[in-house]
Design a protein around this motif. Structure first.
Motif, PDB file in Angstrom:
ATOM      1  N   GLU A 115      -6.599   4.294  -1.407  1.00  0.00           N
ATOM      2  CA  GLU A 115      -5.661   5.337  -1.832  1.00  0.00           C
ATOM      3  C   GLU A 115      -5.753   6.493  -0.834  1.00  0.00           C
ATOM      4  O   GLU A 115      -6.781   7.152  -0.727  1.00  0.00           O
ATOM      5  CB  GLU A 115      -5.988   5.809  -3.239  1.00  0.00           C
ATOM      6  CG  GLU A 115      -5.698   4.755  -4.300  1.00  0.00           C
ATOM      7  CD  GLU A 115      -6.020   5.239  -5.698  1.00  0.00           C
ATOM      8  OE1 GLU A 115      -5.090   5.403  -6.510  1.00  0.00           O
ATOM      9  OE2 GLU A 115      -7.213   5.464  -5.988  1.00  0.00           O
ATOM     10  N   VAL A 116      -4.665   6.688  -0.107  1.00  0.00           N
ATOM     11  CA  VAL A 116      -4.614   7.686   0.962  1.00  0.00           C
ATOM     12  C   VAL A 116      -3.794   8.882   0.489  1.00  0.00           C
ATOM     13  O   VAL A 116      -2.656   8.727   0.044  1.00  0.00           O
ATOM     14  CB  VAL A 116      -3.980   7.096   2.233  1.00  0.00           C
ATOM     15  CG1 VAL A 116      -3.880   8.147   3.329  1.00  0.00           C
ATOM     16  CG2 VAL A 116      -4.781   5.892   2.717  1.00  0.00           C
ATOM     17  N   VAL A 117      -4.387  10.059   0.587  1.00  0.00           N
ATOM     18  CA  VAL A 117      -3.670  11.273   0.202  1.00  0.00           C
ATOM     19  C   VAL A 117      -2.734  11.679   1.326  1.00  0.00           C
ATOM     20  O   VAL A 117      -3.151  11.827   2.481  1.00  0.00           O
ATOM     21  CB  VAL A 117      -4.642  12.434  -0.090  1.00  0.00           C
ATOM     22  CG1 VAL A 117      -3.856  13.659  -0.556  1.00  0.00           C
ATOM     23  CG2 VAL A 117      -5.662  12.040  -1.144  1.00  0.00           C
ATOM     24  N   GLY A 118      -1.468  11.840   0.983  1.00  0.00           N
ATOM     25  CA  GLY A 118      -0.475  12.301   1.948  1.00  0.00           C
ATOM     26  C   GLY A 118       0.066  13.646   1.519  1.00  0.00           C
ATOM     27  O   GLY A 118       0.194  13.927   0.328  1.00  0.00           O
ATOM     28  N   SER A 119       0.372  14.481   2.477  1.00  0.00           N
ATOM     29  CA  SER A 119       0.894  15.800   2.171  1.00  0.00           C
ATOM     30  C   SER A 119       2.270  15.706   1.523  1.00  0.00           C
ATOM     31  O   SER A 119       3.100  14.880   1.906  1.00  0.00           O
ATOM     32  CB  SER A 119       0.993  16.624   3.455  1.00  0.00           C
ATOM     33  OG  SER A 119       1.631  17.845   3.209  1.00  0.00           O
ATOM     34  N   TYR A 167      -1.861   6.172  11.059  1.00  0.00           N
ATOM     35  CA  TYR A 167      -3.182   5.928  10.467  1.00  0.00           C
ATOM     36  C   TYR A 167      -3.060   4.924   9.312  1.00  0.00           C
ATOM     37  O   TYR A 167      -3.870   3.997   9.189  1.00  0.00           O
ATOM     38  CB  TYR A 167      -3.761   7.248   9.964  1.00  0.00           C
ATOM     39  CG  TYR A 167      -5.059   7.142   9.204  1.00  0.00           C
ATOM     40  CD1 TYR A 167      -6.283   7.115   9.871  1.00  0.00           C
ATOM     41  CD2 TYR A 167      -5.062   7.094   7.809  1.00  0.00           C
ATOM     42  CE1 TYR A 167      -7.484   7.034   9.166  1.00  0.00           C
ATOM     43  CE2 TYR A 167      -6.252   7.010   7.099  1.00  0.00           C
ATOM     44  CZ  TYR A 167      -7.452   6.981   7.784  1.00  0.00           C
ATOM     45  OH  TYR A 167      -8.632   6.896   7.071  1.00  0.00           O
ATOM     46  N   VAL A 168      -2.040   5.097   8.494  1.00  0.00           N
ATOM     47  CA  VAL A 168      -1.800   4.193   7.370  1.00  0.00           C
ATOM     48  C   VAL A 168      -1.502   2.789   7.875  1.00  0.00           C
ATOM     49  O   VAL A 168      -2.026   1.794   7.346  1.00  0.00           O
ATOM     50  CB  VAL A 168      -0.645   4.728   6.495  1.00  0.00           C
ATOM     51  CG1 VAL A 168      -0.202   3.677   5.489  1.00  0.00           C
ATOM     52  CG2 VAL A 168      -1.065   6.005   5.779  1.00  0.00           C
ATOM     53  N   VAL A 195      -2.708  -0.353   1.025  1.00  0.00           N
ATOM     54  CA  VAL A 195      -2.683   1.106   1.031  1.00  0.00           C
ATOM     55  C   VAL A 195      -1.708   1.639  -0.006  1.00  0.00           C
ATOM     56  O   VAL A 195      -0.570   1.167  -0.107  1.00  0.00           O
ATOM     57  CB  VAL A 195      -2.302   1.648   2.428  1.00  0.00           C
ATOM     58  CG1 VAL A 195      -2.220   3.166   2.409  1.00  0.00           C
ATOM     59  CG2 VAL A 195      -3.317   1.192   3.468  1.00  0.00           C
ATOM     60  N   GLU A 196      -2.169   2.594  -0.758  1.00  0.00           N
ATOM     61  CA  GLU A 196      -1.304   3.307  -1.705  1.00  0.00           C
ATOM     62  C   GLU A 196      -1.326   4.783  -1.338  1.00  0.00           C
ATOM     63  O   GLU A 196      -2.395   5.370  -1.181  1.00  0.00           O
ATOM     64  CB  GLU A 196      -1.818   3.109  -3.130  1.00  0.00           C
ATOM     65  CG  GLU A 196      -0.944   3.760  -4.198  1.00  0.00           C
ATOM     66  CD  GLU A 196      -1.441   3.443  -5.600  1.00  0.00           C
ATOM     67  OE1 GLU A 196      -1.610   4.387  -6.399  1.00  0.00           O
ATOM     68  OE2 GLU A 196      -1.686   2.254  -5.889  1.00  0.00           O
ATOM     69  N   ILE A 197      -0.141   5.366  -1.174  1.00  0.00           N
ATOM     70  CA  ILE A 197      -0.044   6.780  -0.808  1.00  0.00           C
ATOM     71  C   ILE A 197      -0.008   7.628  -2.069  1.00  0.00           C
ATOM     72  O   ILE A 197       0.766   7.365  -2.992  1.00  0.00           O
ATOM     73  CB  ILE A 197       1.221   7.066   0.025  1.00  0.00           C
ATOM     74  CG1 ILE A 197       1.235   6.200   1.295  1.00  0.00           C
ATOM     75  CG2 ILE A 197       1.291   8.545   0.394  1.00  0.00           C
ATOM     76  CD1 ILE A 197       0.108   6.469   2.250  1.00  0.00           C
TER      77      ILE A 197
END
Length: 269
Positions: free
Chosen positions: A171-175, A186-187, A197-199
């Motif tokens: 789980e990737v934090v995106g702005s 990067y993702v 990957v889950e944003i």
């Protein structure tokens, strides 16, 4: 600095953040004007009012203040500061203007370039995060009122615990407002390595909080930020063992630098 002093300063920072949150929401509930600063970022009456409130608390301490809304002190003077406050009275002004609630009050105390305590307050939801890095403790509490007492906060706050990811889902934090091409790259690199990957989109310093509380795995920030955007979030992350690593030095972000602009960084275990 003694443990008693750090506890006192943490309490002061919490109280300042709550009072700032109160004045911010009073502006939020009006038809406020939006101004554009020289760096093209938005500014509202809430930024100034919150800054005045926070200064009124922190100026009672013997510690100098770096705030986004204060006139910046020249580095020839700042470099003599062993300890300083780093403040963003309204982090996520774009989110404030959009009225999505994802804006925060950020207050951190820095010693020798490193955060030793941090407070992040989310006025719209009355959610408070705070950390004492000398004790490796960080907490979260949902408040009923901006006037909640320190004693009640300390009694009922719940300790933060980050995730310990052992599967292929990242789980990737995106702005919410600043998703850069480097972040998208990067993702894609994670996906190329076989990761699912889950944003998770979020505004302001809440992105740090998501990783610290276990709601996400990593927060890559490959876009400009200033020290006041990250200091409180780094304090909260570091307190629970989450690193905030510069892509330039491969070490923790440092504060009260000559240039207050941060390098690109990654937040994660």
């Amino acid at each position: 600095m003694t443990g008693i002093e750090i506890n006192k300063y943490l309490n002061t920072a919490i109280e300042a953040s709550l009072k700032a949150g109160d004045v911010i929401m009073k502006v939020y509930d009006t038809a406020f004007d939006v101004y554009i600063k020289d760096d093209k970022s938005p500014l509202t009456e809430a930024d100034k009012k919150a800054n005045d409130v926070i200064n009124s608390y922190l100026e009672n301490t013997p510690i100098p203040i770096i705030s986004e809304e204060n006139k910046q002190v020249d580095f020839s003077i700042r470099k003599t500061w062993n300890t300083c406050w780093v403040v963003d009275p309204v982090d996520g002004t774009k989110e404030f203007v959009k009225r999505n609630g994802e804006f925060t009050v950020n207050i951190a105390l820095i010693t020798d370039g490193k955060p030793i305590l941090g407070v992040i307050y989310v006025p719209a939801s009355k959610t408070l995060y705070f950390a004492n890095n000398t004790k490796n403790e960080a907490f979260k509490i949902e408040l009923k009122s901006h006037d909640t007492s320190i004693n009640e906060i300390l009694e009922y706050a719940i300790a933060l615990k980050p995730k310990f990811n052992s599967n292929d889902l990242i789980e990737v934090v995106g702005s919410r407002s600043h998703m850069s091409q480097d972040t998208l790259d990067y993702v894609e690199d994670l996906k190329a390595k076989g990761k699912q990957v889950e944003i998770v989109s979020k505004g302001s310093s809440l992105k740090f909080c998501l990783v610290a509380e276990g709601s996400a795995d990593v927060y890559p920030r490959f876009a400009p930020t200033m020290e006041w955007d990250t200091a409180a979030g780094q304090a909260i992350c570091n307190a629970v063992g989450v690193e905030v690593i510069s892509k330039v030095t491969n070490e923790s972000l440092l504060y009260n630098k000559e240039n207050l602009l941060n390098p690109w960084f990654i937040v994660g275990k």
